[in-house]
Design a protein around this motif. Sequence first.
Motif, PDB file in Angstrom:
ATOM      1  N   TRP A 128       0.818  -1.206   0.000  1.00  0.00           N
ATOM      2  CA  TRP A 128       0.000   0.000   0.000  1.00  0.00           C
ATOM      3  C   TRP A 128       0.857   1.264   0.000  1.00  0.00           C
ATOM      4  CZ3 TRP A 128      -4.717   0.273  -1.500  1.00  0.00           C
ATOM      5  CH2 TRP A 128      -5.617  -0.782  -1.289  1.00  0.00           C
ATOM      6  N   ASP A 129       1.973   1.247   0.733  1.00  0.00           N
ATOM      7  CA  ASP A 129       2.811   2.437   0.805  1.00  0.00           C
ATOM      8  C   ASP A 129       3.371   2.781  -0.570  1.00  0.00           C
ATOM      9  OD1 ASP A 129       3.799   4.427   2.702  1.00  0.00           O
ATOM     10  OD2 ASP A 129       5.785   3.688   2.192  1.00  0.00           O
ATOM     11  N   LYS A 130       3.850   1.780  -1.275  1.00  0.00           N
ATOM     12  CA  LYS A 130       4.398   2.022  -2.610  1.00  0.00           C
ATOM     13  C   LYS A 130       3.289   2.425  -3.586  1.00  0.00           C
ATOM     14  CE  LYS A 130       8.562  -0.767  -2.129  1.00  0.00           C
ATOM     15  NZ  LYS A 130       9.476   0.389  -2.232  1.00  0.00           N
ATOM     16  N   PHE A 131       2.164   1.758  -3.519  1.00  0.00           N
ATOM     17  CA  PHE A 131       1.055   2.032  -4.440  1.00  0.00           C
ATOM     18  C   PHE A 131       0.496   3.438  -4.256  1.00  0.00           C
ATOM     19  CE2 PHE A 131      -3.573   1.965  -5.222  1.00  0.00           C
ATOM     20  CZ  PHE A 131      -3.559   1.735  -6.594  1.00  0.00           C
ATOM     21  N   LEU A 132       0.250   3.839  -3.004  1.00  0.00           N
ATOM     22  CA  LEU A 132      -0.389   5.121  -2.742  1.00  0.00           C
ATOM     23  C   LEU A 132       0.537   6.312  -2.975  1.00  0.00           C
ATOM     24  CD1 LEU A 132      -2.401   4.135   0.465  1.00  0.00           C
ATOM     25  CD2 LEU A 132      -3.329   4.579  -1.825  1.00  0.00           C
ATOM     26  N   ASN A 133       1.863   6.086  -2.916  1.00  0.00           N
ATOM     27  CA  ASN A 133       2.810   7.194  -3.079  1.00  0.00           C
ATOM     28  C   ASN A 133       3.428   7.268  -4.463  1.00  0.00           C
ATOM     29  OD1 ASN A 133       3.117   8.609  -0.358  1.00  0.00           O
ATOM     30  ND2 ASN A 133       3.261   6.454   0.209  1.00  0.00           N
ATOM     31  N   LEU A 134       3.149   6.284  -5.298  1.00  0.00           N
ATOM     32  CA  LEU A 134       3.768   6.215  -6.617  1.00  0.00           C
ATOM     33  C   LEU A 134       3.504   7.472  -7.442  1.00  0.00           C
ATOM     34  CD1 LEU A 134       5.380   4.414  -8.559  1.00  0.00           C
ATOM     35  CD2 LEU A 134       3.200   3.485  -9.373  1.00  0.00           C
ATOM     36  N   ARG A 135       2.262   7.924  -7.485  1.00  0.00           N
ATOM     37  CA  ARG A 135       1.923   9.059  -8.349  1.00  0.00           C
ATOM     38  C   ARG A 135       2.508  10.376  -7.868  1.00  0.00           C
ATOM     39  NH1 ARG A 135      -3.670  11.611  -7.107  1.00  0.00           N
ATOM     40  NH2 ARG A 135      -4.047  10.981  -4.962  1.00  0.00           N
ATOM     41  N   HIS A 136       2.871  10.453  -6.582  1.00  0.00           N
ATOM     42  CA  HIS A 136       3.432  11.695  -6.037  1.00  0.00           C
ATOM     43  C   HIS A 136       4.962  11.714  -6.089  1.00  0.00           C
ATOM     44  CE1 HIS A 136      -0.499  12.928  -4.730  1.00  0.00           C
ATOM     45  NE2 HIS A 136      -0.647  11.845  -3.998  1.00  0.00           N
ATOM     46  N   GLY A 137       5.578  10.585  -6.399  1.00  0.00           N
ATOM     47  CA  GLY A 137       7.037  10.528  -6.427  1.00  0.00           C
ATOM     48  C   GLY A 137       7.681  10.646  -5.061  1.00  0.00           C
ATOM     49  N   VAL A 138       6.967  10.230  -4.027  1.00  0.00           N
ATOM     50  CA  VAL A 138       7.487  10.313  -2.662  1.00  0.00           C
ATOM     51  C   VAL A 138       8.351   9.084  -2.378  1.00  0.00           C
ATOM     52  CG1 VAL A 138       6.812  10.341  -0.227  1.00  0.00           C
ATOM     53  CG2 VAL A 138       5.493  11.638  -1.899  1.00  0.00           C
ATOM     54  N   PRO A 139       9.518   9.263  -1.752  1.00  0.00           N
ATOM     55  CA  PRO A 139      10.359   8.103  -1.421  1.00  0.00           C
ATOM     56  C   PRO A 139       9.621   7.122  -0.517  1.00  0.00           C
ATOM     57  CG  PRO A 139      11.533  10.173  -1.006  1.00  0.00           C
ATOM     58  CD  PRO A 139      10.117  10.529  -1.313  1.00  0.00           C
ATOM     59  N   THR A 140       9.812   5.837  -0.773  1.00  0.00           N
ATOM     60  CA  THR A 140       9.161   4.807   0.046  1.00  0.00           C
ATOM     61  C   THR A 140      10.194   3.777   0.512  1.00  0.00           C
ATOM     62  OG1 THR A 140       8.554   3.641  -1.990  1.00  0.00           O
ATOM     63  CG2 THR A 140       6.876   5.044  -1.009  1.00  0.00           C
TER      64      THR A 140
END
Length: 198
Positions: A128-140
């Motif tokens: 979920w962390d990778k999926f939800l932050n993918l579009r924002h380009g936030v480091p995960t």
Amino acid sequence: MFLRENEVGRRVARHLRPGDRVLDYGAGTGLVSRWLAVRAGVRPTLADLVDYRNRRKEFPFVKLEDPFHVPGQDGSFDAVLLLFAMHHNPYEAQGKVLAEAARLAASRLIVLEDTPMSRVDHAFNVFWDKFLNLRHGVPTPCTFRGVEEWLDVFREHDLEVTYVESYRPKWPTLMTYHHTLFVLEREAGAGTKERSPG
């Protein structure tokens, strides 16, 4: 995402007062801060490294050049929020973020973190962390910690833990892993410890 804002906002709002100056450190879109401004009557300032395309524009925003420094005097805010921000930093950097938040808070810090409690929890959390932050380009980096690990980190920074609540959020992750809300005070003796597992 209103359901998520409502779920997070209701839990955080219990620990804020109307009129509080609140720094949302790692604010993302600022949607939770908007909920808190409307429903709890707080006065938010947003700060983040990323200027989200869909960020709420009605609040003051500080674009950070240094993730470990927010321009402002010590104790500038009644409360500082770190909502799902710590695990976007490497383990060794989390203490720097926490120290800066504590510097800026006149009294209270509110930390809300992903706290997987099993291998299955952890696997869902990473997805979920990778999926939800993918579009924002936030480091995960997925630098999650368990509840007890976070309590140790807070004690190392001389922060008193006055409230702990673990729960499985319904939105948007469908109760697949735990979140934990921590309320911290800068001065000893400011509150009574509580624990409410979810």
